[in-house]
Design a protein around this motif. Structure first.
Motif, PDB file in Angstrom:
ATOM      1  N   VAL A  80       0.836  -1.208   0.000  1.00 11.00           N
ATOM      2  CA  VAL A  80       0.000   0.000   0.000  1.00 11.00           C
ATOM      3  C   VAL A  80       0.868   1.254   0.000  1.00 11.00           C
ATOM      4  O   VAL A  80       0.568   2.229  -0.695  1.00 11.00           O
ATOM      5  N   ALA A  81       1.974   1.233   0.745  1.00  7.52           N
ATOM      6  CA  ALA A  81       2.874   2.390   0.773  1.00  7.52           C
ATOM      7  C   ALA A  81       3.493   2.650  -0.595  1.00  7.52           C
ATOM      8  O   ALA A  81       3.705   3.798  -0.975  1.00  7.52           O
ATOM      9  N   PHE A  86       0.729   6.955  -6.132  1.00  8.84           N
ATOM     10  CA  PHE A  86       0.222   6.928  -7.504  1.00  8.84           C
ATOM     11  C   PHE A  86      -1.304   6.872  -7.543  1.00  8.84           C
ATOM     12  O   PHE A  86      -1.918   7.327  -8.501  1.00  8.84           O
ATOM     13  N   ALA A  87      -1.913   6.288  -6.521  1.00 10.58           N
ATOM     14  CA  ALA A  87      -3.369   6.122  -6.502  1.00 10.58           C
ATOM     15  C   ALA A  87      -4.085   7.340  -5.927  1.00 10.58           C
ATOM     16  O   ALA A  87      -5.222   7.615  -6.301  1.00 10.58           O
ATOM     17  N   LEU A  88      -3.450   8.060  -5.021  1.00 10.16           N
ATOM     18  CA  LEU A  88      -4.061   9.232  -4.388  1.00 10.16           C
ATOM     19  C   LEU A  88      -3.291  10.481  -4.784  1.00 10.16           C
ATOM     20  O   LEU A  88      -2.082  10.438  -5.008  1.00 10.16           O
ATOM     21  N   VAL A 103       4.092   1.609   9.511  1.00  9.47           N
ATOM     22  CA  VAL A 103       3.509   0.367  10.021  1.00  9.47           C
ATOM     23  C   VAL A 103       4.285  -0.830   9.477  1.00  9.47           C
ATOM     24  O   VAL A 103       4.585  -1.779  10.211  1.00  9.47           O
ATOM     25  N   SER A 104       4.635  -0.793   8.196  1.00  7.57           N
ATOM     26  CA  SER A 104       5.416  -1.873   7.601  1.00  7.57           C
ATOM     27  C   SER A 104       6.787  -1.980   8.259  1.00  7.57           C
ATOM     28  O   SER A 104       7.273  -3.080   8.527  1.00  7.57           O
ATOM     29  N   LEU A 105       7.402  -0.852   8.525  1.00  6.19           N
ATOM     30  CA  LEU A 105       8.694  -0.844   9.200  1.00  6.19           C
ATOM     31  C   LEU A 105       8.594  -1.447  10.603  1.00  6.19           C
ATOM     32  O   LEU A 105       9.459  -2.213  11.031  1.00  6.19           O
ATOM     33  N   GLY A 106       7.531  -1.123  11.315  1.00  2.00           N
ATOM     34  CA  GLY A 106       7.321  -1.694  12.646  1.00  2.00           C
ATOM     35  C   GLY A 106       7.135  -3.199  12.602  1.00  2.00           C
ATOM     36  O   GLY A 106       7.684  -3.941  13.427  1.00  2.00           O
ATOM     37  N   ALA A 107       6.355  -3.680  11.636  1.00  2.00           N
ATOM     38  CA  ALA A 107       6.155  -5.126  11.498  1.00  2.00           C
ATOM     39  C   ALA A 107       7.463  -5.804  11.097  1.00  2.00           C
ATOM     40  O   ALA A 107       7.787  -6.892  11.586  1.00  2.00           O
TER      41      ALA A 107
END
Length: 123
Positions: A80-81, A86-88, A103-107
């Protein structure tokens, strides 16, 4: 009983804060300008604090710390990141990319910490 009561209160505060963050006018009534911004920020802080306290409790803590959930969070939020700018349009896409990237970095950090624990157990 005390645990059930505290879990219920935290859940209600989390959901109320989340609802007021997403739709402050519908939850808190007719607000304009600065009032709407202040209500959104305050409700966001309320949901963040209640959510952190709620997710540190044992059933959710062990679920969110499991390797399959961490892998899902890492890969989904990283995807999503990468797509969000590109989508928004404009600042919305960039803000979404930054938030999902964090959030991805935390996971990912949780995955790396988990692999370090497994190596020390075997040694």
């Amino acid at each position: 009983m005390k645990s059930l009561l505290s879990w219920t209160v935290l859940t209600v505060l989390f959901l109320a804060g989340l609802s007021a963050t997403l739709a402050p006018g519908a939850v808190l009534g007719d607000l304009d300008g600065t009032q709407r911004t202040a209500a959104t920020i305050g409700a966001g802080i309320l949901s963040l604090v209640a959510g952190v306290a709620l997710f540190r409790r044992e059933p959710l803590k062990s679920f969110l710390g499991s390797r399959p959930v961490l892998w899902f969070l890492f890969l989904f939020n990283l995807t999503v990141a990468a797509i969000a700018p590109f989508a928004l349009d404009g600042a919305t896409g960039i803000g979404m990319a930054i938030g999902m990237g964090l959030v991805s970095l935390g996971a990912g950090t949780g995955l790396l910490q988990g692999s370090g624990k497994r190596r020390t157990r075997r040694a």
